[in-house]
Write an enzyme that holds these catalytic residues in place. Structure first.
Site, PDB file in Angstrom:
ATOM      1  N   CYS A   8      33.027  32.131  41.590  1.00 29.66           N
ATOM      2  CA  CYS A   8      34.379  31.544  41.544  1.00 29.66           C
ATOM      3  C   CYS A   8      34.295  30.049  41.818  1.00 29.66           C
ATOM      4  O   CYS A   8      34.938  29.241  41.137  1.00 29.66           O
ATOM      5  CB  CYS A   8      35.297  32.194  42.576  1.00 29.66           C
ATOM      6  SG  CYS A   8      36.067  33.736  42.041  1.00 29.66           S
ATOM      7  N   ASP A  31      20.921  30.016  35.058  1.00 30.41           N
ATOM      8  CA  ASP A  31      20.613  30.802  36.249  1.00 30.41           C
ATOM      9  C   ASP A  31      19.735  29.960  37.186  1.00 30.41           C
ATOM     10  O   ASP A  31      18.819  29.268  36.746  1.00 30.41           O
ATOM     11  CB  ASP A  31      19.893  32.092  35.849  1.00 30.41           C
ATOM     12  CG  ASP A  31      19.868  33.109  36.972  1.00 30.41           C
ATOM     13  OD1 ASP A  31      20.550  34.145  36.853  1.00 30.41           O
ATOM     14  OD2 ASP A  31      19.170  32.875  37.986  1.00 30.41           O
ATOM     15  N   HIS A  47      38.200  35.942  38.738  1.00 30.18           N
ATOM     16  CA  HIS A  47      37.313  36.849  39.464  1.00 30.18           C
ATOM     17  C   HIS A  47      37.516  38.315  39.071  1.00 30.18           C
ATOM     18  O   HIS A  47      38.608  38.855  39.209  1.00 30.18           O
ATOM     19  CB  HIS A  47      37.538  36.711  40.976  1.00 30.18           C
ATOM     20  CG  HIS A  47      36.600  37.545  41.795  1.00 30.18           C
ATOM     21  ND1 HIS A  47      35.352  37.123  42.169  1.00 30.18           N
ATOM     22  CD2 HIS A  47      36.718  38.807  42.288  1.00 30.18           C
ATOM     23  CE1 HIS A  47      34.739  38.068  42.855  1.00 30.18           C
ATOM     24  NE2 HIS A  47      35.557  39.097  42.944  1.00 30.18           N
ATOM     25  N   HIS A  95      30.612  39.020  40.977  1.00 30.89           N
ATOM     26  CA  HIS A  95      31.562  38.368  40.069  1.00 30.89           C
ATOM     27  C   HIS A  95      30.935  38.593  38.704  1.00 30.89           C
ATOM     28  O   HIS A  95      29.818  38.125  38.439  1.00 30.89           O
ATOM     29  CB  HIS A  95      31.693  36.877  40.419  1.00 30.89           C
ATOM     30  CG  HIS A  95      32.614  36.103  39.525  1.00 30.89           C
ATOM     31  ND1 HIS A  95      33.630  35.293  40.011  1.00 30.89           N
ATOM     32  CD2 HIS A  95      32.667  35.979  38.177  1.00 30.89           C
ATOM     33  CE1 HIS A  95      34.271  34.725  38.994  1.00 30.89           C
ATOM     34  NE2 HIS A  95      33.689  35.123  37.862  1.00 30.89           N
ATOM     35  N   HIS A  97      29.232  38.897  35.299  1.00 24.05           N
ATOM     36  CA  HIS A  97      28.490  37.919  34.501  1.00 24.05           C
ATOM     37  C   HIS A  97      27.598  38.625  33.499  1.00 24.05           C
ATOM     38  O   HIS A  97      27.105  39.719  33.759  1.00 24.05           O
ATOM     39  CB  HIS A  97      27.657  36.987  35.396  1.00 24.05           C
ATOM     40  CG  HIS A  97      26.791  37.701  36.387  1.00 24.05           C
ATOM     41  ND1 HIS A  97      27.297  38.220  37.557  1.00 24.05           N
ATOM     42  CD2 HIS A  97      25.476  38.007  36.377  1.00 24.05           C
ATOM     43  CE1 HIS A  97      26.324  38.804  38.231  1.00 24.05           C
ATOM     44  NE2 HIS A  97      25.200  38.699  37.535  1.00 24.05           N
ATOM     45  N   HIS A  99      24.094  38.130  31.582  1.00 21.41           N
ATOM     46  CA  HIS A  99      22.847  37.358  31.491  1.00 21.41           C
ATOM     47  C   HIS A  99      22.495  37.169  30.015  1.00 21.41           C
ATOM     48  O   HIS A  99      22.633  38.102  29.211  1.00 21.41           O
ATOM     49  CB  HIS A  99      21.685  38.129  32.126  1.00 21.41           C
ATOM     50  CG  HIS A  99      21.802  38.373  33.599  1.00 21.41           C
ATOM     51  ND1 HIS A  99      21.117  37.644  34.533  1.00 21.41           N
ATOM     52  CD2 HIS A  99      22.528  39.289  34.306  1.00 21.41           C
ATOM     53  CE1 HIS A  99      21.399  38.096  35.751  1.00 21.41           C
ATOM     54  NE2 HIS A  99      22.254  39.094  35.637  1.00 21.41           N
TER      55      HIS A  99
END
Ligand code: 5GP
Ligand code: ZN
Length: 106
Positions: A8, A31, A47, A95, A97, A99
């Site tokens: 966030c 990352d 979020h 949260h 995500h 990749h």
């Protein structure tokens, strides 16, 4: 915005971070601990702890669109995508995500 959530803070500019790509409701950044020569994270600005919590179909679509846009921008045609959902699956940051992992740097 969840005050205790690192993504966030990144996605909303509280922790300054270079975005590789940004759309209306998502950001993409590298990352911090890359597991491939190219390792980015696609993150919604709002979020959601996990994919199980995401109920917004337009945002689902926008997240995948951001995968396509950022890989196109970087000229990466071959890549893996991964979403870890839940501790048992290896999720460490709660949260949502996606990749993006690729073997080559652009
Ligand atoms: P997960 O295991 O939750 O699917 O993946 C979390 C990912 O976030 C890991 O690959 C980890 O290296 C990355 N990460 C954790 N903290 C930070 C951070 O503060 N900044 C960035 N850019 N990446 C982070
Ligand atoms: Zn968050």
């Amino acid at each position: 915005m969840n005050e205790d959530c690192i993504f966030c803070k990144i996605a909303n500019g509280i922790i300054p971070t270079k975005f590789v790509y940004e759309s209306a409701n998502t950001v993409v950044f590298n990352d911090i601990n890359p597991k491939a020569p190219m390792h980015m994270l696609v993150v919604p600005k709002k979020h959601y702890a996990t994919l199980n919590d995401l109920d917004d179909k337009e945002l689902m679509s926008e997240l995948l669109q951001s995968v396509k846009e950022v890989t196109k921008k970087l000229n990466i045609s071959d890549y893996k995508t991964l979403i870890n959902t839940g501790k048992g699956a290896g999720q460490e940051v709660f949260h949502l995500h996606i990749h993006i992992l690729a073997d080559k740097k652009s």
